[in-house]
Scaffold this motif. Sequence first.
Motif, PDB file in Angstrom:
ATOM      1  N   LEU A 494      -2.549 -34.534 -32.333  1.00 49.41           N
ATOM      2  CA  LEU A 494      -3.741 -35.371 -32.342  1.00 49.41           C
ATOM      3  C   LEU A 494      -4.186 -35.696 -30.922  1.00 49.41           C
ATOM      4  O   LEU A 494      -5.375 -35.674 -30.606  1.00 49.41           O
ATOM      5  N   SER A 495      -3.232 -35.986 -30.040  1.00 47.49           N
ATOM      6  CA  SER A 495      -3.572 -36.295 -28.652  1.00 47.49           C
ATOM      7  C   SER A 495      -4.250 -35.109 -27.972  1.00 47.49           C
ATOM      8  O   SER A 495      -5.252 -35.257 -27.270  1.00 47.49           O
ATOM      9  N   GLU A 496      -3.704 -33.904 -28.219  1.00 45.91           N
ATOM     10  CA  GLU A 496      -4.273 -32.709 -27.615  1.00 45.91           C
ATOM     11  C   GLU A 496      -5.686 -32.457 -28.123  1.00 45.91           C
ATOM     12  O   GLU A 496      -6.615 -32.189 -27.347  1.00 45.91           O
ATOM     13  N   ALA A 497      -5.880 -32.570 -29.435  1.00 41.68           N
ATOM     14  CA  ALA A 497      -7.204 -32.328 -30.005  1.00 41.68           C
ATOM     15  C   ALA A 497      -8.200 -33.390 -29.543  1.00 41.68           C
ATOM     16  O   ALA A 497      -9.377 -33.095 -29.287  1.00 41.68           O
ATOM     17  N   PHE A 498      -7.758 -34.629 -29.418  1.00 38.35           N
ATOM     18  CA  PHE A 498      -8.631 -35.723 -29.009  1.00 38.35           C
ATOM     19  C   PHE A 498      -9.188 -35.484 -27.599  1.00 38.35           C
ATOM     20  O   PHE A 498     -10.392 -35.573 -27.354  1.00 38.35           O
ATOM     21  N   VAL A 507     -16.678 -30.790 -31.820  1.00 36.80           N
ATOM     22  CA  VAL A 507     -15.780 -31.139 -32.922  1.00 36.80           C
ATOM     23  C   VAL A 507     -14.554 -30.225 -32.882  1.00 36.80           C
ATOM     24  O   VAL A 507     -14.682 -29.002 -32.739  1.00 36.80           O
ATOM     25  N   VAL A 508     -13.379 -30.830 -32.989  1.00 34.51           N
ATOM     26  CA  VAL A 508     -12.124 -30.089 -32.992  1.00 34.51           C
ATOM     27  C   VAL A 508     -11.410 -30.384 -34.314  1.00 34.51           C
ATOM     28  O   VAL A 508     -11.250 -31.553 -34.694  1.00 34.51           O
ATOM     29  N   THR A 509     -10.968 -29.322 -35.006  1.00 34.68           N
ATOM     30  CA  THR A 509     -10.308 -29.483 -36.302  1.00 34.68           C
ATOM     31  C   THR A 509      -8.909 -28.883 -36.238  1.00 34.68           C
ATOM     32  O   THR A 509      -8.719 -27.757 -35.763  1.00 34.68           O
ATOM     33  N   LEU A 510      -7.938 -29.641 -36.721  1.00 34.84           N
ATOM     34  CA  LEU A 510      -6.552 -29.189 -36.843  1.00 34.84           C
ATOM     35  C   LEU A 510      -6.234 -29.040 -38.319  1.00 34.84           C
ATOM     36  O   LEU A 510      -6.507 -29.950 -39.122  1.00 34.84           O
ATOM     37  N   THR A 511      -5.641 -27.910 -38.706  1.00 33.03           N
ATOM     38  CA  THR A 511      -5.355 -27.651 -40.121  1.00 33.03           C
ATOM     39  C   THR A 511      -3.858 -27.535 -40.342  1.00 33.03           C
ATOM     40  O   THR A 511      -3.100 -27.113 -39.466  1.00 33.03           O
ATOM     41  N   LEU A 576       6.282 -23.621 -35.017  1.00 37.71           N
ATOM     42  CA  LEU A 576       6.396 -22.783 -33.819  1.00 37.71           C
ATOM     43  C   LEU A 576       5.031 -22.334 -33.329  1.00 37.71           C
ATOM     44  O   LEU A 576       4.751 -22.323 -32.128  1.00 37.71           O
ATOM     45  N   GLN A 577       4.157 -21.974 -34.276  1.00 38.06           N
ATOM     46  CA  GLN A 577       2.817 -21.562 -33.894  1.00 38.06           C
ATOM     47  C   GLN A 577       2.044 -22.708 -33.237  1.00 38.06           C
ATOM     48  O   GLN A 577       1.329 -22.525 -32.249  1.00 38.06           O
ATOM     49  N   GLN A 578       2.263 -23.913 -33.808  1.00 41.06           N
ATOM     50  CA  GLN A 578       1.601 -25.080 -33.225  1.00 41.06           C
ATOM     51  C   GLN A 578       2.086 -25.341 -31.806  1.00 41.06           C
ATOM     52  O   GLN A 578       1.321 -25.661 -30.900  1.00 41.06           O
ATOM     53  N   ALA A 579       3.403 -25.197 -31.621  1.00 48.23           N
ATOM     54  CA  ALA A 579       3.967 -25.393 -30.281  1.00 48.23           C
ATOM     55  C   ALA A 579       3.426 -24.356 -29.298  1.00 48.23           C
ATOM     56  O   ALA A 579       3.139 -24.674 -28.133  1.00 48.23           O
ATOM     57  N   ARG A 580       3.286 -23.100 -29.801  1.00 46.81           N
ATOM     58  CA  ARG A 580       2.718 -22.070 -28.933  1.00 46.81           C
ATOM     59  C   ARG A 580       1.273 -22.390 -28.559  1.00 46.81           C
ATOM     60  O   ARG A 580       0.857 -22.213 -27.401  1.00 46.81           O
ATOM     61  N   ASP A 581       0.504 -22.873 -29.547  1.00 50.30           N
ATOM     62  CA  ASP A 581      -0.884 -23.242 -29.244  1.00 50.30           C
ATOM     63  C   ASP A 581      -0.946 -24.379 -28.229  1.00 50.30           C
ATOM     64  O   ASP A 581      -1.773 -24.362 -27.301  1.00 50.30           O
ATOM     65  N   ALA A 586      -1.905 -26.244 -22.724  1.00 48.16           N
ATOM     66  CA  ALA A 586      -1.397 -26.900 -21.514  1.00 48.16           C
ATOM     67  C   ALA A 586      -1.501 -25.969 -20.314  1.00 48.16           C
ATOM     68  O   ALA A 586      -1.828 -26.404 -19.199  1.00 48.16           O
ATOM     69  N   ARG A 587      -1.208 -24.673 -20.546  1.00 49.52           N
ATOM     70  CA  ARG A 587      -1.332 -23.723 -19.444  1.00 49.52           C
ATOM     71  C   ARG A 587      -2.766 -23.617 -18.952  1.00 49.52           C
ATOM     72  O   ARG A 587      -3.033 -23.580 -17.743  1.00 49.52           O
ATOM     73  N   GLU A 588      -3.708 -23.575 -19.906  1.00 51.56           N
ATOM     74  CA  GLU A 588      -5.109 -23.478 -19.513  1.00 51.56           C
ATOM     75  C   GLU A 588      -5.539 -24.716 -18.723  1.00 51.56           C
ATOM     76  O   GLU A 588      -6.250 -24.620 -17.716  1.00 51.56           O
TER      77      GLU A 588
END
Length: 794
Positions: A494-498, A507-511, A576-581, A586-588
């Motif tokens: 949520l913090s990252e999307a915010f 608008v950012v959506t997390l599923t 794991l996919q979420q962590a990779r995203d 963070a890298r970007e």
Amino acid sequence: EPDHVYVIPPNTDLSILRGVLHLIEPVERRGLRLPIDFFFRSLAADLGERAIGVILSGMGSDGALGLRAIKEKGGGTFAQTPASAKFDSMPRTAVDSGLADVTASAQELPAKIIAYLKHAPFHVSASAPEKDESSLAKVLVLLRAQTGHDFSLYKRSTIYRRIERRMGLHELTKIADYARYLRENVQETELLFKELLIGVTSFFRDPKVWEELRDSVIPEVLAAHPEGGVLRAWSAGCSSGEEAFSLAIVFKEALNKIKPAQHFSLQIFATDLDKDAIDKARAGLYPENISADVSEQRLAAFFVKHELGGYCVKKEIRETVIFAPQNLVMHPPFTKLDFVTCRNLLIYLDAELQKKLMPLFHFGLNPNGILLLGSSETIGGATDLFTPLPGTSRLYRRLDSGRHADLSEFPFAFTGARFEPAPSRAEPAPPPPSLQVQAEQLLLERYCPAAVLVTKEGDILYVSGKTGKYLEPAAGKANWNLFAMSRDGLSNALSEAFHKALRENAVVTLTNLPLQSSDATQLVDVTVHPMDPQALRGMVMVLFKDVAEPASVAERGLAEQATRSGAPSPELTRALQQARDDLQAAREEMQTSQEELRSTNEELQSMNEELQSTNEELTTSKEESQSVNEEMQTVNQEMQTNLDELSRTGNDMKNLLDSTDIAILFLDNKLLVRRFTPATARIIRLIPGDIGRPITDLVSVLDYPSLAVDALEVLRTLVPFEKELSARDAQWFTVRVMPYRTRDNRVDGVVITLTDITTSKALEAALRKAQSDLEARFTLQATAAADASPQAPR
């Protein structure tokens, strides 16, 4: 003891140590005694934030320096309203200097003090974990928005103490309430800003440091410059200027003591964040109670008594110092310095900022330059940049180190958006009930997703629907912040999307976020929506929606089979996919930040070079101005000499014209009267007001209607003209008209002299008559003689 009033006896000073009062015999010295300043300083040192100073009716300025010490320690300062005081000098000094937190009449002060004690800072918890960090952040953002200065790198303990002191004065118990009060009262923001800048300063604070500087350090620096010249110093955080003037005075004393063969001067750049303090320092006027810190010899040598009271720094010392407002952590530093003084400023900054300031001071100093810190300050880990000088004073010498200040890490400015407080929302009057309203309310309650409306900082403003499944209050002090209340599984994503939604304004959506509960795992979709309407601009809507379809039986079977076979479950795969995203995002962000920092570094380096070039140009311009000034002074002296000589010549000419009995009239090229002697007024009716009038308009006793024609002829031919003319009352004058020539042989009018020859004319007429009479008598005698003689023979 409580409920007692203690009055000190005459000719004594009062001090306090660990809550016990002590009487001390005052030091014998001429001038004013300052018992109130002496006691207030002792009170501030002993009781700190529990000290309270009250200034009532009294003469002089005693107590002002003591109030500053109490206020710096976080205590309360009160003063009687000057208008209600029988002698208003002492309370007026406290009020005009801005040191009194509360001003009231003597009858109202007890109630004000009791109210302050009920909400004093020491009644508020000082435990850092229990502080409302979100509300504190709001206060700092409001300060930055209103003043342009950021205090986030100041020590938290100092900021809390200053804020809680203001809360005690306004009878507030929560920082969140004070943040709301600050938002509604712009004037309080300025008062808090002044509060954070309060610092105790005085002339020659820590006298041994200044003695060592005068007796050993400055002579060594002068010896390293045998050719003489101008030395440069920077007094960072100079407050009202006492420290900068102290440096100028000890430098002057050192010069007078060693009397170097070459000429030396000192240029001090004194800077501070407080513009009001800089304005006071520029005036160079201080109250009489500085005699507590400045010796009688120094007062006589470097100060003059001001006609309105107090002491004013002498011109030779004042011209040594240049005052300017500067933010130490945002503006470029001064360079090519021989001295840097930064006393009792680092103690208010956190360790990270102190670590960055040391390379900055190293960058500004010349090789072997001197750094002077406060008695409670050190260089920390910068041992490769500075080495301490012998003795206990905080004096350091610059080392030639390979490490230089990395200005790209220094917080010169902020690029974030300014804080925009959420607009207040007035509650509209409830509309009359209708079927449409009731139907829409039912739809909102049963079918719309749960949502919260928050600020850019994540503070919750409005809640819609049942959000308890996704948010829960955090343990400890109440904190209505979205990130503090989000449940496990939602916080990081949520913090990252915010923040991504705020950066991109999209608008950012997390599923399919896994939300852990006591009995199962619920998948949740989260939508972060920045608001566009004008009324909601600056806010963010966050919506929570449960995934409607649970995993099928086949999927659960595959998951169980994968678990038994050792393969990762779908939940682990999603995590794991979420962590990779998250890692990719963070890298970007890190790459973007590195590019921005690199660009900022280049801009700062360019700015520094421009500033150095500008500084050199200003130095050259100053030297040229000094040269022009000297030439102007020389020209001024010559002009003054010429003016004196011209004045004497004018006086001589006036006396000459007044003493002569010859009528002289000066006309310009247009035959306008320029000047005349007093004797002229008897012939041509002239008064001083006739200067500038044509000669043809004036009445004359001369029978000379062609005077103007003859004068013009002399101007044309440049040949003098002379004529004898009669006048009324049988007067005669010799009129002589000649060109008026200047010293450069230029004709600039005519000069007419009128010489009275009436006497000579009368004598001439008498002689002519006598001659005629003699001739007639001779003729008669000759005739008679001829008739009397015998006739000649025919």
